[in-house]
Structure formats: structure tokens, C-alpha cells
Motif scaffolding. Structure first.
Motif, PDB file in Angstrom:
ATOM      1  N   SER A   1       0.742  -1.370   0.154  1.00 42.69           N
ATOM      2  CA  SER A   1       0.025  -0.034   0.077  1.00 42.69           C
ATOM      3  C   SER A   1       1.120   1.079  -0.042  1.00 42.69           C
ATOM      4  CB  SER A   1      -0.913   0.102   1.102  1.00 42.69           C
ATOM      5  OG  SER A   1      -0.189   0.185   2.453  1.00 42.69           O
ATOM      6  N   PRO A   2       0.305   2.255  -0.264  1.00 42.68           N
ATOM      7  CA  PRO A   2       0.985   3.530  -0.409  1.00 42.68           C
ATOM      8  C   PRO A   2       1.700   3.946   1.253  1.00 42.68           C
ATOM      9  CG  PRO A   2      -0.847   4.086  -1.613  1.00 42.68           C
ATOM     10  CD  PRO A   2      -1.008   2.884  -1.140  1.00 42.68           C
ATOM     11  N   THR A   3       0.969   3.448   2.182  1.00 43.71           N
ATOM     12  CA  THR A   3       1.373   3.852   3.504  1.00 43.71           C
ATOM     13  C   THR A   3       2.344   2.955   3.719  1.00 43.71           C
ATOM     14  OG1 THR A   3      -0.716   4.488   4.045  1.00 43.71           O
ATOM     15  CG2 THR A   3       0.712   3.851   5.825  1.00 43.71           C
ATOM     16  N   ALA A   4       2.141   1.711   3.396  1.00 37.63           N
ATOM     17  CA  ALA A   4       3.729   0.549   3.532  1.00 37.63           C
ATOM     18  C   ALA A   4       4.790   0.992   3.029  1.00 37.63           C
ATOM     19  CB  ALA A   4       2.959  -0.787   3.366  1.00 37.63           C
ATOM     20  N   THR A   5       4.619   1.530   1.772  1.00 41.64           N
ATOM     21  CA  THR A   5       5.650   1.883   0.928  1.00 41.64           C
ATOM     22  C   THR A   5       6.400   2.997   1.530  1.00 41.64           C
ATOM     23  OG1 THR A   5       4.659   1.022  -1.106  1.00 41.64           O
ATOM     24  CG2 THR A   5       6.553   2.634  -1.495  1.00 41.64           C
ATOM     25  N   THR A   6       5.759   3.919   1.871  1.00 42.59           N
ATOM     26  CA  THR A   6       6.503   5.177   2.629  1.00 42.59           C
ATOM     27  C   THR A   6       7.152   4.828   3.713  1.00 42.59           C
ATOM     28  OG1 THR A   6       4.816   6.558   1.568  1.00 42.59           O
ATOM     29  CG2 THR A   6       5.938   7.291   3.656  1.00 42.59           C
ATOM     30  N   GLN A   7       6.377   3.854   4.855  1.00 46.03           N
ATOM     31  CA  GLN A   7       6.921   3.459   5.970  1.00 46.03           C
ATOM     32  C   GLN A   7       8.253   2.605   5.936  1.00 46.03           C
ATOM     33  OE1 GLN A   7       3.815   1.161   7.615  1.00 46.03           O
ATOM     34  NE2 GLN A   7       2.786   3.213   8.655  1.00 46.03           N
ATOM     35  N   ARG A   8       8.158   1.986   4.575  1.00 51.17           N
ATOM     36  CA  ARG A   8       9.553   1.010   4.380  1.00 51.17           C
ATOM     37  C   ARG A   8      10.746   1.876   4.082  1.00 51.17           C
ATOM     38  NH1 ARG A   8       9.036  -5.156   2.680  1.00 51.17           N
ATOM     39  NH2 ARG A   8      11.090  -4.819   3.255  1.00 51.17           N
ATOM     40  N   ILE A   9      10.475   2.905   3.250  1.00 48.68           N
ATOM     41  CA  ILE A   9      11.371   4.039   2.717  1.00 48.68           C
ATOM     42  C   ILE A   9      11.796   4.838   4.014  1.00 48.68           C
ATOM     43  CG2 ILE A   9      11.946   5.984   1.377  1.00 48.68           C
ATOM     44  CD1 ILE A   9      11.959   3.459  -0.031  1.00 48.68           C
ATOM     45  N   GLN A  10      11.051   5.180   4.930  1.00 47.12           N
ATOM     46  CA  GLN A  10      11.164   5.885   5.846  1.00 47.12           C
ATOM     47  C   GLN A  10      12.343   5.058   7.047  1.00 47.12           C
ATOM     48  OE1 GLN A  10       7.347   7.047   7.361  1.00 47.12           O
ATOM     49  NE2 GLN A  10       7.466   9.044   6.343  1.00 47.12           N
ATOM     50  N   MET A  11      11.951   3.816   6.992  1.00 43.44           N
ATOM     51  CA  MET A  11      12.745   2.845   7.823  1.00 43.44           C
ATOM     52  C   MET A  11      13.943   2.831   7.557  1.00 43.44           C
ATOM     53  SD  MET A  11       9.825  -0.136   8.974  1.00 43.44           S
ATOM     54  CE  MET A  11      11.353  -0.963   9.642  1.00 43.44           C
TER      55      MET A  11
END
Length: 302
Positions: free
Chosen positions: A30-40
Motif C-alpha cells: 500500500s502507499p502507506t506501507a511503501t512510505t514506511q519502508r522507505i522511512q525505515m
């Protein structure tokens, strides 16, 4: 290293596509999960890798530096996997291939079953598309292309010749006469593909004559050239692979048989540049090359 290979792969795809959402879709995130992985990933590295806007993302200076190293890591992993697969005699994984619709449907699709019988652990995804696709940006392993190649960083391997000929139906030649020399084409109805009105013809001695042709029908679709040529609407310029059956059945007759169309085209396997060729890519490329050789792809039929 605290982050995993999937995070590296995701980051590399985000950098190639310039969009978090599109990259995430490829990884079923999901867009949220994608953003979270990049942020991590950024948190693990202690630096910002991407500049984000509402429309697109771009690499920061640290992101550009990290991208180079991330790609090297992924290439090394692919190289290791390839080495292990080769030693064990296994060819596995997902293979993404793109080619033009007409060529793929007639020259590749009939042999897919045979290939997958030989390599049952390969999952093949074939995209039939007449647009020229950026295979690096779109994540393809291989493109099968017909024609002339532009200069690029992609690696190319010739699979088969692709001579092009002038052809017409018996009915057309009976009604309008048989051209005896290239200049005669000026007075004939020629079926034009796109805007290619200057036809360059090479004789057996290698001499090239360029003729500007005309006619009352143009099209942007190669199969329409074949269909209208068969209908007797004019003289068509076609690749041998596309009309060899019609020549054998005498539904089409070769025009100016001592000439071929210049420049000479080829059938190519094109792949992104890397230090190794994944076994699945090597297997499919070699399979097509052997299949085209056996079927006589590109052989001119008298």
C-alpha cells in the motif's frame, strides 16, 4: 546491516520510477506501507534519501550515492544466485519479457509451452506492446525488438536476421503491371506505414536507390499493411517473418526480387546492463535463438 534486500529493491525501483506509489504496487504494498519502508531505510542510514512532493520523488545527494551502492549489492546478490542456480542446473524465477504485439503473437507465443515444459520453475510474464518501453524503468528482464537499435547502455544480442521486401497481390500486379526497376514505384500505389514515404532499396551489388513513394492509403499498424496488400490495394513493404506464409501460398508476390529494403533489420534480445546474465534470461534468449534458427525466421522465400 539492519535493512533487508526487499527494502533495497524497493528503493531502487522508487528511484527508477520517480514515484512511491507505482513502485509500491510492484511489491504489492500500500502507499502507506511503501512510505514506511522507505522511512525505515532512511532512519537506519541516518540520512534522507528522497525529496518528496505531491507529484513525484527525487533523489537527494545522499540518495544518489546510496543508489549506486544499493544497485551494486543487488547485482552481487543476483550474481550469487545465478552462480548457485547454474551449479545446481536449475533455472528459476519470474521472467518479464516485452515485445511488439504482432511479432510476439506469431513468433513467440506458439513456443511458450515448449519453453515452460523445459523450465517448469520459471514464471513467464509476456507483455505484447507496440510502444517502445523503457525496460529498465518498467522492470523488464528482456525485450525482443525488431529493427534498428538506438545507442544505449542496454546489452543486445542478435537472434535472427530480418530482411524486408516489397510485395503485392497477384491481382494488383495484373491490374497495374509489374515494376521493373525502383523508379517504377513512383507510378504505383504504395501502402505507407506511418510517415515512411522514402523507400531505400539495395540491389544484389549493394547499390542503394531511394524512391519517394505515394499512394491513397497510409496506416500506423503493420498488420493493416499486410491485410490491404492481400486485398490488392497496393505494394507493401514487409518483414519476411510476417509474410513468408503468404509468399509460399502465392497470395503475395515479391516485387523487385533483386532488391531488399535498406537498412537491414535484425531481431534482437535486449536486456539491462549488469555484470551477469540471470539463468532464466540466458535460457529464454538461447531458446528463442535456436527456435528461430530451426523455423528459418528471416529466410527469404522465393
Amino acid at each position: 546491516m539492519p535493512f533487508d534486500l526487499k527494502s533495497l529493491e524497493l528503493f531502487v525501483r522508487v528511484a527508477a520510477l520517480g514515484a512511491l506509489g507505482r513502485a509500491g504496487e510492484e511489491f504489492r504494498l500500500s502507499p502507506t506501507a511503501t512510505t514506511q519502508r522507505i522511512q525505515m531505510l532512511e532512519a537506519d542510514l541516518g540520512t534522507k534519501l528522497l525529496n518528496r512532493t505531491t507529484r513525484a520523488v527525487s533523489l537527494t545527494p545522499d540518495g544518489e550515492l546510496f543508489l549506486e551502492h544499493a544497485q551494486r549489492v543487488l547485482d552481487s546478490v543476483e550474481e550469487a544466485r545465478a552462480a548457485v542456480s547454474t551449479v545446481k542446473g536449475r533455472v528459476t524465477g519470474e521472467l518479464r519479457v516485452t515485445t511488439s504485439a504482432s511479432f510476439g503473437r506469431s513468433q513467440i507465443v506458439p513456443y511458450i509451452g515448449e519453453f515452460l515444459d523445459q523450465y517448469p520453475d520459471v514464471t513467464l510474464k509476456l507483455d505484447l506492446n507496440d510502444s517502445i518501453i523503457d525496460i529498465v524503468e518498467q522492470g523488464y528482464d528482456l525485450a525482443i525488438r525488431v529493427g534498428m537499435l538506438n545507442s544505449s547502455t542496454l546489452l543486445a544480442r542478435k537472434l535472427a536476421p530480418n530482411p524486408r521486401l516489397l510485395v503485392a497481390s497477384p491481382d494488383y500486379l495484373e491490374r497495374f503491371g509489374v515494376p521493373q526497376q525502383p523508379s517504377d514505384l513512383k507510378s504505383h500505389r504504395c501502402i505507407v506505414l506511418g510517415e515512411t514515404r522514402n523507400w531505400a532499396l539495395k540491389d544484389e551489388a549493394g547499390n542503394i536507390t531511394e524512391v519517394r513513394v505515394g499512394g491513397n492509403f497510409t496506416t500506423n499498424f503493420g498488420e493493416a499493411v499486410t491485410d490491404t496488400t492481400l486485398q490488392g490495394m497496393g505494394i507493401g513493404l514487409k518483414s519476411v517473418w510476417d509474410i513468408s506464409d503468404h509468399l509460399k501460398a502465392r497470395r503475395l508476390i515479391r516485387v523487385l526480387p533483386s532488391h531488399t529494403v535498406s537498412p537491414e533489420w535484425q531481431v534482437w534480445a535486449v536486456r539491462p546492463a549488469s555484470r551477469t546474465t540471470p539463468p532464466r534470461v540466458q535460457a529464454f534468449t538461447s531458446f528463442l535463438e535456436e527456435r528461430f534458427r530451426k523455423t528459418g525466421l528471416g529466410k527469404i522465400v522465393s
